[in-house]
Scaffold this motif. Sequence first.
Motif, PDB file in Angstrom:
ATOM      1  N   LEU A   1     -11.928 -15.480 -21.900  1.00  0.00           N
ATOM      2  CA  LEU A   1     -11.615 -16.765 -21.761  1.00  0.00           C
ATOM      3  C   LEU A   1     -10.144 -16.707 -20.884  1.00  0.00           C
ATOM      4  O   LEU A   1     -10.117 -17.676 -20.205  1.00  0.00           O
ATOM      5  CB  LEU A   1     -11.515 -17.579 -22.998  1.00  0.00           C
ATOM      6  CG  LEU A   1     -12.732 -17.765 -23.679  1.00  0.00           C
ATOM      7  CD1 LEU A   1     -12.675 -18.457 -25.165  1.00  0.00           C
ATOM      8  CD2 LEU A   1     -13.895 -18.590 -22.887  1.00  0.00           C
ATOM      9  N   ASP A   2      -9.381 -15.645 -21.420  1.00  0.00           N
ATOM     10  CA  ASP A   2      -8.125 -15.567 -20.400  1.00  0.00           C
ATOM     11  C   ASP A   2      -8.386 -15.337 -19.231  1.00  0.00           C
ATOM     12  O   ASP A   2      -7.795 -16.075 -18.149  1.00  0.00           O
ATOM     13  CB  ASP A   2      -7.378 -14.423 -20.923  1.00  0.00           C
ATOM     14  CG  ASP A   2      -6.800 -14.706 -22.638  1.00  0.00           C
ATOM     15  OD1 ASP A   2      -6.286 -15.839 -22.675  1.00  0.00           O
ATOM     16  OD2 ASP A   2      -6.937 -13.702 -23.288  1.00  0.00           O
TER      17      ASP A   2
ATOM     18  N   TRP B   1      -7.240 -17.588 -15.812  1.00  0.00           N
ATOM     19  CA  TRP B   1      -6.606 -16.806 -14.562  1.00  0.00           C
ATOM     20  C   TRP B   1      -7.190 -17.262 -13.459  1.00  0.00           C
ATOM     21  O   TRP B   1      -6.753 -17.567 -12.484  1.00  0.00           O
ATOM     22  CB  TRP B   1      -6.369 -15.232 -14.832  1.00  0.00           C
ATOM     23  CG  TRP B   1      -5.557 -15.162 -16.081  1.00  0.00           C
ATOM     24  CD1 TRP B   1      -4.473 -15.820 -16.709  1.00  0.00           C
ATOM     25  CD2 TRP B   1      -5.538 -13.796 -16.847  1.00  0.00           C
ATOM     26  NE1 TRP B   1      -3.710 -15.157 -17.632  1.00  0.00           N
ATOM     27  CE2 TRP B   1      -4.758 -14.143 -18.057  1.00  0.00           C
ATOM     28  CE3 TRP B   1      -6.481 -12.901 -16.888  1.00  0.00           C
ATOM     29  CZ2 TRP B   1      -4.409 -13.033 -18.963  1.00  0.00           C
ATOM     30  CZ3 TRP B   1      -6.206 -11.907 -17.958  1.00  0.00           C
ATOM     31  CH2 TRP B   1      -5.284 -11.921 -18.825  1.00  0.00           C
ATOM     32  N   TRP B   2      -8.764 -17.155 -13.495  1.00  0.00           N
ATOM     33  CA  TRP B   2      -9.348 -17.306 -12.188  1.00  0.00           C
ATOM     34  C   TRP B   2      -9.016 -19.111 -11.869  1.00  0.00           C
ATOM     35  O   TRP B   2      -8.780 -19.071 -10.538  1.00  0.00           O
ATOM     36  CB  TRP B   2     -10.799 -17.221 -12.523  1.00  0.00           C
ATOM     37  CG  TRP B   2     -11.599 -17.717 -11.236  1.00  0.00           C
ATOM     38  CD1 TRP B   2     -12.377 -18.845 -10.824  1.00  0.00           C
ATOM     39  CD2 TRP B   2     -11.652 -16.877  -9.853  1.00  0.00           C
ATOM     40  NE1 TRP B   2     -12.684 -18.767  -9.525  1.00  0.00           N
ATOM     41  CE2 TRP B   2     -12.328 -17.548  -9.006  1.00  0.00           C
ATOM     42  CE3 TRP B   2     -11.104 -15.465  -9.617  1.00  0.00           C
ATOM     43  CZ2 TRP B   2     -12.690 -17.152  -7.812  1.00  0.00           C
ATOM     44  CZ3 TRP B   2     -11.424 -15.306  -8.019  1.00  0.00           C
ATOM     45  CH2 TRP B   2     -12.266 -15.984  -7.206  1.00  0.00           C
ATOM     46  N   GLN B   3      -9.089 -19.716 -12.716  1.00  0.00           N
ATOM     47  CA  GLN B   3      -8.761 -21.285 -12.259  1.00  0.00           C
ATOM     48  C   GLN B   3      -7.454 -21.531 -11.592  1.00  0.00           C
ATOM     49  O   GLN B   3      -7.147 -22.128 -10.894  1.00  0.00           O
ATOM     50  CB  GLN B   3      -8.922 -22.221 -13.631  1.00  0.00           C
ATOM     51  CG  GLN B   3     -10.538 -22.317 -14.059  1.00  0.00           C
ATOM     52  CD  GLN B   3     -11.233 -22.822 -12.898  1.00  0.00           C
ATOM     53  OE1 GLN B   3     -11.033 -23.733 -11.904  1.00  0.00           O
ATOM     54  NE2 GLN B   3     -12.384 -22.167 -12.653  1.00  0.00           N
ATOM     55  N   GLU B   4      -6.180 -20.801 -12.342  1.00  0.00           N
ATOM     56  CA  GLU B   4      -5.132 -20.846 -11.861  1.00  0.00           C
ATOM     57  C   GLU B   4      -5.078 -20.235 -10.484  1.00  0.00           C
ATOM     58  O   GLU B   4      -4.153 -20.948  -9.427  1.00  0.00           O
ATOM     59  CB  GLU B   4      -4.337 -19.904 -12.721  1.00  0.00           C
ATOM     60  CG  GLU B   4      -2.688 -19.846 -12.688  1.00  0.00           C
ATOM     61  CD  GLU B   4      -1.644 -19.170 -13.826  1.00  0.00           C
ATOM     62  OE1 GLU B   4      -0.846 -18.819 -13.162  1.00  0.00           O
ATOM     63  OE2 GLU B   4      -2.514 -18.614 -14.890  1.00  0.00           O
ATOM     64  N   HIS B   5      -5.647 -19.093 -10.169  1.00  0.00           N
ATOM     65  CA  HIS B   5      -5.797 -18.645  -9.032  1.00  0.00           C
ATOM     66  C   HIS B   5      -6.199 -19.603  -7.709  1.00  0.00           C
ATOM     67  O   HIS B   5      -5.735 -19.741  -6.767  1.00  0.00           O
ATOM     68  CB  HIS B   5      -6.344 -17.354  -8.751  1.00  0.00           C
ATOM     69  CG  HIS B   5      -6.789 -17.069  -7.454  1.00  0.00           C
ATOM     70  ND1 HIS B   5      -5.923 -16.246  -6.548  1.00  0.00           N
ATOM     71  CD2 HIS B   5      -8.021 -16.618  -6.858  1.00  0.00           C
ATOM     72  CE1 HIS B   5      -6.666 -16.003  -5.084  1.00  0.00           C
ATOM     73  NE2 HIS B   5      -7.825 -16.281  -5.568  1.00  0.00           N
ATOM     74  N   LYS B   6      -7.346 -20.186  -8.231  1.00  0.00           N
ATOM     75  CA  LYS B   6      -7.991 -21.170  -7.244  1.00  0.00           C
ATOM     76  C   LYS B   6      -7.380 -22.332  -6.936  1.00  0.00           C
ATOM     77  O   LYS B   6      -7.124 -22.817  -6.052  1.00  0.00           O
ATOM     78  CB  LYS B   6      -9.289 -21.460  -8.015  1.00  0.00           C
ATOM     79  CG  LYS B   6     -10.506 -20.566  -8.054  1.00  0.00           C
ATOM     80  CD  LYS B   6     -10.852 -19.996  -6.949  1.00  0.00           C
ATOM     81  CE  LYS B   6     -11.736 -20.545  -5.807  1.00  0.00           C
ATOM     82  NZ  LYS B   6     -12.000 -19.798  -4.434  1.00  0.00           N
ATOM     83  N   LYS B   7      -6.595 -22.722  -8.020  1.00  0.00           N
ATOM     84  CA  LYS B   7      -5.380 -23.915  -8.068  1.00  0.00           C
ATOM     85  C   LYS B   7      -4.391 -23.618  -7.041  1.00  0.00           C
ATOM     86  O   LYS B   7      -3.913 -24.555  -6.301  1.00  0.00           O
ATOM     87  CB  LYS B   7      -5.047 -24.517  -9.125  1.00  0.00           C
ATOM     88  CG  LYS B   7      -6.027 -25.524  -9.782  1.00  0.00           C
ATOM     89  CD  LYS B   7      -5.407 -26.140 -11.241  1.00  0.00           C
ATOM     90  CE  LYS B   7      -6.434 -26.292 -12.048  1.00  0.00           C
ATOM     91  NZ  LYS B   7      -6.430 -25.909 -13.403  1.00  0.00           N
ATOM     92  N   THR B   8      -3.685 -22.501  -7.266  1.00  0.00           N
ATOM     93  CA  THR B   8      -2.497 -22.121  -6.704  1.00  0.00           C
ATOM     94  C   THR B   8      -2.330 -21.397  -5.513  1.00  0.00           C
ATOM     95  O   THR B   8      -1.734 -21.348  -4.819  1.00  0.00           O
ATOM     96  CB  THR B   8      -1.519 -21.394  -7.755  1.00  0.00           C
ATOM     97  OG1 THR B   8      -2.023 -20.263  -7.957  1.00  0.00           O
ATOM     98  CG2 THR B   8      -1.282 -22.368  -8.889  1.00  0.00           C
TER      99      THR B   8
END
Length: 188
Positions: free
Chosen positions: A126-127, A131-138
């Motif tokens: 889940l972490d 982290w993947w979502q954070e990478h895609k957003k930023t």
Amino acid sequence: MAGKNIVYFDLETQRSFGDVGGFSNKSKMGVSVGVTYSTARGTYEIYPESEMEKLGEELVKADLVVGWNHMQFDYPVLQPYVFHTMVEQTINLDMMLELEKIVGFRLKLDSVASASLGMGKTADGLDALRWWQEHKKTGQFAPLRKIAEYCAFDVKVTKCVHEYAMEHGLLKYDDKSGRVAEVAVDWK
């Protein structure tokens, strides 16, 4: 196994089972990163999503691929990216599936690693999804590095568990009552 190239393998996904409509849709989960450790190379290799074909080639060429539930999880997730039919064109030791045949239920890598080696996982899937979502957003690289480090640590734990099993002929795990149990294995 001296002289043979054992490749330890794990990957992290971009999406959860909930995101793709359940366990039967593993092929839609996407790979954020894959990691191998090759005994011939003596190093870890980190594969971003753009290099899945290269990852597939390494696995097919290995004398033995060792993983934890990689036959029923990682290979189906990887399959859309690669030409090879992974299960059929690789020689595998799926430690989770082998242990399940003996003990009658599925063990978590963390349970076996902590009981056998005194080391557990550093994070969880889940972490890695977060982290993947954070990478895609930023668009930042730092979250991808965290995924790669987490995945590489899982590969290291898998490797250490396999080496322990080969050296001692057994693995330990936390049984359902919370006590440490042993299971004999012959993986030399």
